[in-house]
Design a protein around this motif. Structure first.
Motif, PDB file in Angstrom:
ATOM      1  N   PRO A   1      13.252 -40.952  -0.148  1.00  0.00           N
ATOM      2  CA  PRO A   1      12.280 -41.760   0.604  1.00  0.00           C
ATOM      3  C   PRO A   1      11.690 -41.047   1.815  1.00  0.00           C
ATOM      4  CG  PRO A   1      14.522 -42.604   0.907  1.00  0.00           C
ATOM      5  CD  PRO A   1      14.593 -41.584  -0.183  1.00  0.00           C
ATOM      6  N   LEU A   2      12.422 -40.102   2.401  1.00  0.00           N
ATOM      7  CA  LEU A   2      11.864 -39.371   3.539  1.00  0.00           C
ATOM      8  C   LEU A   2      10.756 -38.430   3.087  1.00  0.00           C
ATOM      9  CD1 LEU A   2      15.106 -38.529   5.575  1.00  0.00           C
ATOM     10  CD2 LEU A   2      13.575 -40.496   5.807  1.00  0.00           C
ATOM     11  N   VAL A   3      10.946 -37.781   1.952  1.00  0.00           N
ATOM     12  CA  VAL A   3       9.899 -36.926   1.390  1.00  0.00           C
ATOM     13  C   VAL A   3       8.688 -37.770   1.012  1.00  0.00           C
ATOM     14  CG1 VAL A   3       9.304 -35.348  -0.489  1.00  0.00           C
ATOM     15  CG2 VAL A   3      11.583 -35.251   0.551  1.00  0.00           C
ATOM     16  N   ILE A   4       8.944 -38.923   0.411  1.00  0.00           N
ATOM     17  CA  ILE A   4       7.845 -39.816   0.010  1.00  0.00           C
ATOM     18  C   ILE A   4       7.075 -40.286   1.236  1.00  0.00           C
ATOM     19  CG2 ILE A   4       7.297 -42.034  -1.052  1.00  0.00           C
ATOM     20  CD1 ILE A   4       9.788 -41.604  -2.832  1.00  0.00           C
TER      21      ILE A   4
ATOM     22  N   CYS B   1       8.603 -46.484   8.592  1.00  0.00           N
ATOM     23  CA  CYS B   1       7.335 -47.006   9.121  1.00  0.00           C
ATOM     24  C   CYS B   1       6.779 -46.101  10.204  1.00  0.00           C
ATOM     25  CB  CYS B   1       7.541 -48.421   9.647  1.00  0.00           C
ATOM     26  SG  CYS B   1       7.849 -49.659   8.366  1.00  0.00           S
ATOM     27  N   ASN B   2       7.631 -45.616  11.088  1.00  0.00           N
ATOM     28  CA  ASN B   2       7.170 -44.701  12.131  1.00  0.00           C
ATOM     29  C   ASN B   2       6.508 -43.472  11.534  1.00  0.00           C
ATOM     30  OD1 ASN B   2       8.060 -46.276  14.232  1.00  0.00           O
ATOM     31  ND2 ASN B   2       9.821 -45.012  14.746  1.00  0.00           N
ATOM     32  N   MET B   3       7.123 -42.919  10.490  1.00  0.00           N
ATOM     33  CA  MET B   3       6.624 -41.676   9.902  1.00  0.00           C
ATOM     34  C   MET B   3       5.243 -41.844   9.288  1.00  0.00           C
ATOM     35  SD  MET B   3      10.211 -40.480   8.182  1.00  0.00           S
ATOM     36  CE  MET B   3       9.571 -39.031   7.331  1.00  0.00           C
TER      37      MET B   3
ATOM     38  N   ALA C   1      17.385 -39.810  13.995  1.00  0.00           N
ATOM     39  CA  ALA C   1      18.066 -38.984  12.988  1.00  0.00           C
ATOM     40  C   ALA C   1      17.362 -39.067  11.643  1.00  0.00           C
ATOM     41  CB  ALA C   1      19.519 -39.427  12.858  1.00  0.00           C
ATOM     42  N   TRP C   2      16.976 -40.262  11.221  1.00  0.00           N
ATOM     43  CA  TRP C   2      16.264 -40.395   9.952  1.00  0.00           C
ATOM     44  C   TRP C   2      14.923 -39.671  10.002  1.00  0.00           C
ATOM     45  CZ3 TRP C   2      19.253 -41.556   6.241  1.00  0.00           C
ATOM     46  CH2 TRP C   2      20.218 -42.569   6.305  1.00  0.00           C
ATOM     47  N   MET C   3      14.184 -39.811  11.089  1.00  0.00           N
ATOM     48  CA  MET C   3      12.863 -39.198  11.173  1.00  0.00           C
ATOM     49  C   MET C   3      12.925 -37.680  11.181  1.00  0.00           C
ATOM     50  SD  MET C   3      10.882 -41.676  13.887  1.00  0.00           S
ATOM     51  CE  MET C   3       9.377 -40.721  13.762  1.00  0.00           C
ATOM     52  N   ASN C   4      13.983 -37.125  11.754  1.00  0.00           N
ATOM     53  CA  ASN C   4      14.074 -35.667  11.887  1.00  0.00           C
ATOM     54  C   ASN C   4      14.677 -34.987  10.672  1.00  0.00           C
ATOM     55  OD1 ASN C   4      12.969 -35.774  14.439  1.00  0.00           O
ATOM     56  ND2 ASN C   4      14.936 -35.807  15.485  1.00  0.00           N
ATOM     57  N   ALA C   5      15.257 -35.755   9.737  1.00  0.00           N
ATOM     58  CA  ALA C   5      15.943 -35.164   8.590  1.00  0.00           C
ATOM     59  C   ALA C   5      14.948 -34.835   7.483  1.00  0.00           C
ATOM     60  CB  ALA C   5      17.008 -36.128   8.058  1.00  0.00           C
ATOM     61  N   GLN C   6      15.248 -33.765   6.743  1.00  0.00           N
ATOM     62  CA  GLN C   6      14.405 -33.423   5.602  1.00  0.00           C
ATOM     63  C   GLN C   6      14.690 -34.336   4.421  1.00  0.00           C
ATOM     64  OE1 GLN C   6      14.800 -29.383   4.262  1.00  0.00           O
ATOM     65  NE2 GLN C   6      13.026 -29.502   2.899  1.00  0.00           N
ATOM     66  N   PHE C   7      15.989 -34.607   4.176  1.00  0.00           N
ATOM     67  CA  PHE C   7      16.403 -35.485   3.091  1.00  0.00           C
ATOM     68  C   PHE C   7      17.395 -36.511   3.643  1.00  0.00           C
ATOM     69  CE2 PHE C   7      15.755 -31.265   1.060  1.00  0.00           C
ATOM     70  CZ  PHE C   7      14.607 -31.574   0.338  1.00  0.00           C
ATOM     71  N   ILE C   8      17.567 -37.626   2.932  1.00  0.00           N
ATOM     72  CA  ILE C   8      18.464 -38.663   3.436  1.00  0.00           C
ATOM     73  C   ILE C   8      19.906 -38.187   3.489  1.00  0.00           C
ATOM     74  CG2 ILE C   8      17.028 -40.656   2.870  1.00  0.00           C
ATOM     75  CD1 ILE C   8      18.601 -40.989   0.293  1.00  0.00           C
ATOM     76  N   PHE C   9      20.314 -37.294   2.586  1.00  0.00           N
ATOM     77  CA  PHE C   9      21.704 -36.840   2.625  1.00  0.00           C
ATOM     78  C   PHE C   9      21.967 -35.918   3.803  1.00  0.00           C
ATOM     79  CE2 PHE C   9      19.559 -33.994  -0.460  1.00  0.00           C
ATOM     80  CZ  PHE C   9      19.783 -32.749   0.121  1.00  0.00           C
ATOM     81  N   ASN C  10      20.910 -35.394   4.441  1.00  0.00           N
ATOM     82  CA  ASN C  10      21.098 -34.639   5.680  1.00  0.00           C
ATOM     83  C   ASN C  10      21.420 -35.557   6.850  1.00  0.00           C
ATOM     84  OD1 ASN C  10      18.336 -32.653   4.616  1.00  0.00           O
ATOM     85  ND2 ASN C  10      20.481 -32.064   4.475  1.00  0.00           N
TER      86      ASN C  10
END
Length: 500
Positions: free
Chosen positions: A193-196, A230-232, A324-333
């Motif tokens: 979802p972060l990539v999306i 949402c922020n992203m 932390a979520w916004m700065n991560a490349q993937f959710i597992f990071n």
């Protein structure tokens, strides 16, 4: 079988031959999908003026039936009001798509997601919605990520349209570390979802989350996670207090976003360039957003704004989790670094009001008055936003303002006085960086979410007992700092320069 004490054969030795069952091994994490080829259709030769591509992403598991019913019952009114407010007169000016989802096997054996492609035939959309039922879902988290990915892989968007995705859900995706998640590795097909979210932002697709409460906040990580998404994308996370407010919430978010799209089209290039000059960091986005807000105030810019009731309680841990979520490349990071959020996530006042209402769905719901679109060939009429029933206070249209074609003031150097940073207009900057502004720790505005309205401290539950907590309002007011942040963030994402 001899049970006497002298026997050397025991039950223990019998069952010892059959070791206890161990839980099935977690499947290996698939290789993450890192890019999407979004399909665009170019229709500029066929139409002029503005247009909207709007996707509803619907959770069709468990207790979501009342929300499905609300979209179904209000889809004509929702589209009619959007058309009237935005002066959309052409048949294809507004297109709607539906993506509905449940869960992956073995949690749900019916389907992962289905979709109805973009169409301007709203009767067709309503027919599709009539066939949706809420059932199944297995464990708590659902196939949210697969549905988000379907918005990029299954639908054909228009380049010239304002593009929006509205997720209506009460559960998070797999893989973010929720207790009881049976698909801990995340989406089995490798979607993240972060990539999306970053892909949506880069292609001008704004993501809105309609959080069905008080279910979503019962998950330990869902609120912070969706806040970050949402922020992203410069969208808005909207806590939905009751199903009969869903239509108004959707209409308000779309109309507010159209004002953001207008401003991005006008000044987005200059804003992105200013952020590039300042270093293309999250702190520079915050600083430029404040400069932009000051300049828009000087020209008396007014925008439509969704006014939401106070629902969520703000905390330091929740702000850090969003970061932390916004700065991560993937959710597992990010998942191993998410902090537990102590105490309650919902205000006492919200709980009291909604317990009294019983979280009921009222057929017909609440909507502002329907606007009648101008007839084809006639000049569109200006919507009268001065009055609205059912407590929906709406301000009159914006007074005349000076159109600013460029932001030359952004080329000026910031100055400092006594070590305190000043903006290009000489006003003190709000705190930014680690601990400040939208992207860091707490400043004067809620750092948790530029779009999360109604965040508040632990001790403020009962300060506004006279406020109407019952629902969403759509108003026209002076542009807010949160909206300036959304413009700055979306501008630089569309320029393709914001670092991960």
């Amino acid at each position: 079988m001899d049970d006497s004490p002298t026997s050397t054969y025991t039950y223990a030795s019998f069952y010892g031959a059959y070791p206890p069952r161990s839980p099935p091994p977690t499947p290996p994490r698939p290789e993450p999908v890192t890019g999407y080829n979004i399909r665009f259709v170019d229709l500029m030769a066929e139409r002029t003026g503005k247009s909207i591509d709007l996707v509803f992403v619907l959770d069709c598991t468990g207790s979501m039936q009342r929300y499905i019913n609300s979209v179904r019952d209000h889809i004509f009114a929702i589209c009619d009001m959007i058309r009237g407010e935005e002066g959309l007169n052409g048949v294809d000016d507004l297109r709607v798509a539906i993506v509905n989802y449940r869960d992956h096997k073995p949690q749900d054996n019916t389907y992962v997601y289905k979709f109805n492609p973009f169409t301007s035939d709203i009767a067709e959309v309503q027919t599709y919605l009539r066939g949706l039922t809420a059932a199944g879902g297995g464990d708590g988290p659902e196939a949210v990520t697969a549905a988000m990915a379907a918005c990029l892989t299954e639908l054909e968007w228009r380049r010239e349209a304002a593009r929006m995705v509205v997720l209506i859900a009460d559960a998070p995706p797999h893989g973010i570390g929720e207790s009881g998640d049976q698909i801990k590795q995340g989406d089995p097909d490798g979607h993240d979802p972060l990539v999306i979210a970053r892909t949506m932002a880069q292609h001008g697709i704004t993501f809105f989350m309609v959080a069905c409460e008080e279910t979503l906040s019962n998950y330990s990580r869902a609120v912070d996670f969706f806040t970050a998404i949402c922020n992203m994308t410069s969208g808005v996370m909207m806590p939905l207090t009751t199903a009969d407010l869903l239509a108004m919430t959707i209409v308000g978010s779309v109309l507010e976003n159209m004002d953001m799209e207008r401003l991005i089209a006008e000044i987005g290039r200059e804003v992105a360039e200013r952020i590039r000059e300042k270093g293309e960091t999250m702190q520079s986005v915050e600083e430029v957003a404040q400069e932009l807000h000051e300049r828009l105030l000087l020209r008396n810019e007014q925008t439509k704004q969704v006014q939401l009731p106070d629902v969520y309680i703000q905390s330091d841990h929740s702000r850090k989790n969003v970061q932390a979520w916004m700065n991560a490349q993937f959710i597992f990071n990010a998942a191993p670094n998410i902090l537990p959020v102590p105490g309650r996530r919902l205000t006492d006042k919200f709980r009291r009001n909604n317990q009294a209402q019983g979280f009921k769905y009222t057929p017909g719901g609440r909507l502002p008055p329907r606007r009648t679109s101008a007839t084809t060939g006639a000049a569109p009429t200006s919507p009268d936003l001065s009055t609205s029933p059912a407590g929906h206070d709406v301000h009159p249209a914006s007074p005349p303002r000076k159109i600013v074609s460029d932001f030359k003031a952004f080329g000026a150097s910031s100055s400092t006085i006594g070590g305190s940073s000043l903006s290009v207009f000489g006003a003190p900057m709000l705190p930014t960086g680690p601990g400040g502004g939208m992207f860091g720790a707490a400043g004067l505005t809620p750092a948790m979410n530029a779009s999360m309205r109604g965040m508040r401290g632990q001790g403020d539950d009962d300060d506004d007992d006279d406020d109407d907590e019952s629902g969403t309002q759509l108003k026209r007011e002076t542009i807010s700092l949160d909206q300036a942040r959304r413009i700055a963030t979306q501008s630089v994402f569309r320029a393709g320069r914001l670092p991960i």
